[in-house]
Design a protein around this motif. Sequence first.
Motif, PDB file in Angstrom:
ATOM      1  N   SER A 211       0.794  -1.241   0.000  1.00  0.00           N
ATOM      2  CA  SER A 211       0.000   0.000   0.000  1.00  0.00           C
ATOM      3  C   SER A 211       0.816   1.276   0.000  1.00  0.00           C
ATOM      4  O   SER A 211       0.307   2.327  -0.383  1.00  0.00           O
ATOM      5  N   TYR A 212       2.041   1.197   0.441  1.00  0.00           N
ATOM      6  CA  TYR A 212       2.814   2.438   0.638  1.00  0.00           C
ATOM      7  C   TYR A 212       4.264   2.270   0.194  1.00  0.00           C
ATOM      8  O   TYR A 212       5.177   2.365   0.998  1.00  0.00           O
ATOM      9  N   CYS A 213       4.477   1.948  -1.050  1.00  0.00           N
ATOM     10  CA  CYS A 213       5.862   1.817  -1.515  1.00  0.00           C
ATOM     11  C   CYS A 213       6.093   2.810  -2.642  1.00  0.00           C
ATOM     12  O   CYS A 213       6.228   2.451  -3.812  1.00  0.00           O
ATOM     13  N   TYR A 214       6.132   4.068  -2.254  1.00  0.00           N
ATOM     14  CA  TYR A 214       6.278   5.125  -3.244  1.00  0.00           C
ATOM     15  C   TYR A 214       7.496   5.981  -2.915  1.00  0.00           C
ATOM     16  O   TYR A 214       7.933   6.060  -1.774  1.00  0.00           O
ATOM     17  N   ASP A 215       8.004   6.638  -3.955  1.00  0.00           N
ATOM     18  CA  ASP A 215       9.072   7.621  -3.767  1.00  0.00           C
ATOM     19  C   ASP A 215       8.382   8.947  -3.468  1.00  0.00           C
ATOM     20  O   ASP A 215       8.080   9.723  -4.373  1.00  0.00           O
ATOM     21  N   ASP A 216       8.109   9.185  -2.208  1.00  0.00           N
ATOM     22  CA  ASP A 216       7.338  10.363  -1.801  1.00  0.00           C
ATOM     23  C   ASP A 216       7.939  10.889  -0.500  1.00  0.00           C
ATOM     24  O   ASP A 216       7.343  10.790   0.577  1.00  0.00           O
ATOM     25  N   MET A 217       9.146  11.406  -0.618  1.00  0.00           N
ATOM     26  CA  MET A 217       9.896  11.801   0.585  1.00  0.00           C
ATOM     27  C   MET A 217       9.183  12.854   1.427  1.00  0.00           C
ATOM     28  O   MET A 217       9.236  12.782   2.651  1.00  0.00           O
ATOM     29  N   PRO A 218       8.511  13.839   0.795  1.00  0.00           N
ATOM     30  CA  PRO A 218       7.820  14.824   1.657  1.00  0.00           C
ATOM     31  C   PRO A 218       6.825  14.172   2.603  1.00  0.00           C
ATOM     32  O   PRO A 218       6.554  14.684   3.688  1.00  0.00           O
ATOM     33  N   ASN A 219       6.282  13.019   2.208  1.00  0.00           N
ATOM     34  CA  ASN A 219       5.333  12.322   3.076  1.00  0.00           C
ATOM     35  C   ASN A 219       5.980  11.184   3.864  1.00  0.00           C
ATOM     36  O   ASN A 219       5.296  10.287   4.354  1.00  0.00           O
ATOM     37  N   GLY A 220       7.312  11.224   3.933  1.00  0.00           N
ATOM     38  CA  GLY A 220       7.995  10.239   4.773  1.00  0.00           C
ATOM     39  C   GLY A 220       8.157   8.884   4.137  1.00  0.00           C
ATOM     40  O   GLY A 220       8.415   7.894   4.835  1.00  0.00           O
ATOM     41  N   LEU A 221       7.989   8.821   2.816  1.00  0.00           N
ATOM     42  CA  LEU A 221       8.118   7.522   2.145  1.00  0.00           C
ATOM     43  C   LEU A 221       9.296   7.537   1.192  1.00  0.00           C
ATOM     44  O   LEU A 221       9.489   8.494   0.442  1.00  0.00           O
ATOM     45  N   PHE A 222      10.109   6.519   1.246  1.00  0.00           N
ATOM     46  CA  PHE A 222      11.050   6.276   0.158  1.00  0.00           C
ATOM     47  C   PHE A 222      11.034   4.782  -0.115  1.00  0.00           C
ATOM     48  O   PHE A 222      11.678   3.991   0.557  1.00  0.00           O
ATOM     49  N   VAL A 223      10.217   4.443  -1.042  1.00  0.00           N
ATOM     50  CA  VAL A 223       9.927   3.060  -1.470  1.00  0.00           C
ATOM     51  C   VAL A 223       9.901   2.081  -0.293  1.00  0.00           C
ATOM     52  O   VAL A 223       9.241   2.346   0.718  1.00  0.00           O
ATOM     53  N   ASP A 224      10.636   0.982  -0.408  1.00  0.00           N
ATOM     54  CA  ASP A 224      10.584  -0.031   0.660  1.00  0.00           C
ATOM     55  C   ASP A 224      11.525   0.295   1.811  1.00  0.00           C
ATOM     56  O   ASP A 224      11.483  -0.335   2.851  1.00  0.00           O
ATOM     57  N   GLN A 225      12.384   1.294   1.579  1.00  0.00           N
ATOM     58  CA  GLN A 225      13.557   1.461   2.429  1.00  0.00           C
ATOM     59  C   GLN A 225      13.273   2.239   3.707  1.00  0.00           C
ATOM     60  O   GLN A 225      13.693   1.847   4.796  1.00  0.00           O
ATOM     61  N   ARG A 226      12.578   3.356   3.547  1.00  0.00           N
ATOM     62  CA  ARG A 226      12.355   4.233   4.698  1.00  0.00           C
ATOM     63  C   ARG A 226      11.558   3.502   5.777  1.00  0.00           C
ATOM     64  O   ARG A 226      11.726   3.757   6.977  1.00  0.00           O
ATOM     65  N   TRP A 227      10.685   2.575   5.358  1.00  0.00           N
ATOM     66  CA  TRP A 227       9.919   1.808   6.321  1.00  0.00           C
ATOM     67  C   TRP A 227      10.818   1.110   7.337  1.00  0.00           C
ATOM     68  O   TRP A 227      10.471   0.972   8.510  1.00  0.00           O
ATOM     69  N   CYS A 228      11.956   0.701   6.864  1.00  0.00           N
ATOM     70  CA  CYS A 228      12.797  -0.142   7.730  1.00  0.00           C
ATOM     71  C   CYS A 228      13.526   0.658   8.803  1.00  0.00           C
ATOM     72  O   CYS A 228      14.187   0.074   9.667  1.00  0.00           O
ATOM     73  N   ASP A 229      13.397   1.994   8.782  1.00  0.00           N
ATOM     74  CA  ASP A 229      13.877   2.773   9.933  1.00  0.00           C
ATOM     75  C   ASP A 229      13.160   2.303  11.212  1.00  0.00           C
ATOM     76  O   ASP A 229      13.682   2.430  12.313  1.00  0.00           O
ATOM     77  N   HIS A 230      11.945   1.793  11.018  1.00  0.00           N
ATOM     78  CA  HIS A 230      11.153   1.361  12.179  1.00  0.00           C
ATOM     79  C   HIS A 230      11.580   0.004  12.737  1.00  0.00           C
ATOM     80  O   HIS A 230      11.171  -0.357  13.841  1.00  0.00           O
ATOM     81  N   VAL A 231      12.344  -0.737  11.954  1.00  0.00           N
ATOM     82  CA  VAL A 231      12.558  -2.150  12.312  1.00  0.00           C
ATOM     83  C   VAL A 231      13.156  -2.338  13.704  1.00  0.00           C
ATOM     84  O   VAL A 231      12.648  -3.150  14.489  1.00  0.00           O
ATOM     85  N   PRO A 232      14.225  -1.584  14.080  1.00  0.00           N
ATOM     86  CA  PRO A 232      14.780  -1.828  15.425  1.00  0.00           C
ATOM     87  C   PRO A 232      13.777  -1.518  16.536  1.00  0.00           C
ATOM     88  O   PRO A 232      13.898  -2.048  17.642  1.00  0.00           O
ATOM     89  N   ALA A 233      12.795  -0.660  16.242  1.00  0.00           N
ATOM     90  CA  ALA A 233      11.796  -0.327  17.258  1.00  0.00           C
ATOM     91  C   ALA A 233      10.661  -1.337  17.280  1.00  0.00           C
ATOM     92  O   ALA A 233      10.114  -1.645  18.345  1.00  0.00           O
ATOM     93  N   LEU A 234      10.315  -1.871  16.120  1.00  0.00           N
ATOM     94  CA  LEU A 234       9.131  -2.732  16.031  1.00  0.00           C
ATOM     95  C   LEU A 234       9.430  -4.206  16.286  1.00  0.00           C
ATOM     96  O   LEU A 234       8.530  -4.978  16.580  1.00  0.00           O
ATOM     97  N   PHE A 235      10.702  -4.608  16.105  1.00  0.00           N
ATOM     98  CA  PHE A 235      11.007  -6.041  16.161  1.00  0.00           C
ATOM     99  C   PHE A 235      12.168  -6.324  17.105  1.00  0.00           C
ATOM    100  O   PHE A 235      13.056  -5.490  17.274  1.00  0.00           O
ATOM    101  N   ASP A 236      12.152  -7.501  17.663  1.00  0.00           N
ATOM    102  CA  ASP A 236      13.279  -7.991  18.453  1.00  0.00           C
ATOM    103  C   ASP A 236      14.206  -8.788  17.538  1.00  0.00           C
ATOM    104  O   ASP A 236      13.896  -9.062  16.392  1.00  0.00           O
ATOM    105  N   LYS A 237      15.322  -9.191  18.105  1.00  0.00           N
ATOM    106  CA  LYS A 237      16.293 -10.063  17.417  1.00  0.00           C
ATOM    107  C   LYS A 237      16.761  -9.473  16.072  1.00  0.00           C
ATOM    108  O   LYS A 237      16.834 -10.152  15.050  1.00  0.00           O
TER     109      LYS A 237
END
Lengths: 535, 341
Positions: free
Chosen positions: B180-206
């Motif tokens: 649903s949200y894999c767009y190059d839309d930096m003003p809206n906090g999106l950069f394809v699949d990559q920017r999402w993974c900034d959340h990974v250390p916060a959302l997941f263990d191990k």
Amino acid sequence: MRRTLAAARFSLSDRLRRLHPDHAIAARAFDHAFYLKTNPDVFAAGADPLEHFMAYGWREGRDPTPDFSLGAYLAAFPEVASLGVNPFVHYLTNGRPKPRPAESPLGFRHEVISALLPVEARIALATAAPVAPDPEARLAAALARGARDGLRRLHITFSHDDFTANIGGLQLALQREAARLAELGRDHLHLYPARAWPVVRTATDSGALGVVLNGKAGGVFHADVVARALAGATAGAPDGRSFAIHSLLGHAADETVEILAAAGLSAGTFWLHDFASLCAGFHLLRNDVQDCAAPPPDSAGCSICVYGDWRARQVREHARLFQRLSLTVAAPSQVTLDLWRRAADYPVAATVVLPHARLTPREPAPVGAGPFRLAFAGLTRAHKGWPIFRALAHRFADDPRYDFVHLGAARDPHSEIRFHAVVATPDRPLAMREALQAAHVDAVLVWPLCRETFSFVAYEAVAAGGAVLTGPDSGNVAAFVAETGHGRVLPDETALTTAFESGAILELARAKRRPMLYDLAYSALTLDLAQHPSS
Amino acid sequence: MKILCYSSFTFSYLNRARVLYQTLRKFHPDWELAALITDRPPEGFAFDPASEPFDRLVWASDLDIPDFDSWLFKHDVVEVCTAVKGPFIHQACGWGFDAVIYMDPDTAALGSLEPLERWLEEHDILLTPHLIDPNDDHAAILDNDLSASRTGIFNLGFVAIRTTGEGARFARWWNDRLLSYCYDDMPNGLFVDQRWCDHVPALFDKVKVIRDPGYNVASWNLSTRKIDVSKAGDITVNGAPLRFWHFTKLGPLGDTMTRRYAGRNFPVYEIWSWYKRQVTAATDPAIPERWWAFGAFQDGSPIAKPARVLYRERIDLQQAFPNPFASGRGSFQEWLEHEGV
């Protein structure tokens, strides 16, 4: 244009600009006559040349004097362009050296890598214009008519080219081997690939061989023709016949073995003039920029090397040669043999080290006055270290402590380094030593990127009273310096620059070292091996 | 450990992907190598998956993405090739592998990746940051540090997960977000699949952040990585063995950024020179440069990015034109010509 010229004549602001200190600075060195001569439009408009240059000319790339190039200055000091200041005034006020071609900020190795040609492309060049073989009868006739003693004591040599037609260390060495054969009245048959090949050939690569008999061109023939002719001309016991393989580049192992078999030969000498028996990159220079020391073929270094994919083929062909012949490996230096023994796994009959030359003391070298003179001797090739010398000479060009000179066959057109033409030939084999001696050099930079198996230049430098300056990857150059003390082995190019900056290098001045002059006693290579112990 | 390693690309990147697979095969003959292709072969190119250096081919159209044509149209080539990574990794968790690794088609292994397998014994998710050392130089901060701040802390040219536990949970989450949200839309906090993974250390263990300089060497981190080749033939990065390189932007732009930060570190140019030779050898001239079957409408006219953005923002258009690639009467293309901007 007309507008700018008119402006140069009439503008009030220009008259005010005269009061600017830049005008006074530029006026000291500005060449009015040159400027008007090279800018006829300025002359025709009646403009004041200095006014024009200061207001417009420098922005338009017009040079102020015959020996100051705005373009070269900005290329050498790009930061000046970004300052937006007049480069001529900058030059006069900032104590910058005269503009010289700037070395790329990425270093010369970047350029070498950018220009790398895959081995496939080099072979394509070699095979682009095949050489038509001569009629078989011509070879038989040459062997019959050109022989000195009926081929009874024939010596056959193989190398990568015609040693009578090309210049180089290997060619000069072969010429001495040939000269000794002539003295002994023995016949000498030399075989080389008719087209220059960058790697070994295999049985599937068709290629003709050039023939030199007793120093005379004998034609071009396929290997089987050579073998047949030899078989016909050398009937009888092979006592007194011999062979030496100086290079297998452009030759195929099986062809070589069969040619030798036709002359009744299977035991002979294999010379390590380079490392073609270890890798297609026979300088052991990974991507032509760094000594690799023949690491394991499956190493990461080999995997990124332009020669990497060709190494196995090169080794396979040499392995066949060593398996089918009984070869004594002759090295011109111990350091070469040591590396070869570590990296090669071929069956060998024996090994022997025989330097191509020895130093014999002559007399003390004269000690002159003047700056420390550093020479570069030879071709301006990257793998011979020319860019390192050039960078050093440019950097210290205005340093009164130093003087730089290049002795060689051809100058670097992009460099203003003082140049003397010197070419060693069979008639004048000592030309380089004589030129170095005449130049009263304090030191010679022998800083090849690749390991030298011998290095005539290093010996010639010392024979002429010079110290040898070299780096750690130079093979026998470093070994020779370490063993004899005739110079310095520095750890890297930064240390080289530092030694010149600090003046530590001045310790190598003749006045400090009080060196001897030497003669060079050359070996006759394979012909001298009999007197030399092998192991 | 049973490992599946995949890459996502179009036919214009097949040459690079071939190099990646060849290098992976060299160091890891036991890994199963998969190609995820969002494209159709160009006319004149005989695509024979059996002769390609991968083991398994998955077409993006076979990932069971709902309303595939409509979904695909919302994305440009970079967006869609990154978006399909999510459904693939999520589905691959059910294929019997212990771990799944993604690598961009313009990466190549230059050493063994065996330590990944060891790390995956302890961790469920492995990520490589763009930077593992900060820059101090202003230009380098602008080019590298701030760029990573905009596009994502981690470079998603690589990710490795266990197919169970937190790895599987990550795969499902990434799948959901990317669909649903894999767009190059930096003003809206999106950069394809990559920017999402900034959340990974916060959302997941191990989660393991790989701070070894031998992984994911690229123009954006060359300012702090020195490459050396030893006499033993080992290639090292800041003293650690070189594992894999990310040859991003093959061409003049990549060359410029590489030169800017490699300077005189000439082994960098040796490695690039090697890579260019490999890509040239792996290039099939029958594939036109920049080929992408989904870059044009049915009649061959190119699809402009604003048309894709308009379509993805307007549910009414998506409902009216379920196959937006169509040409002719009643098509989205016709609508654009008459009604669009």
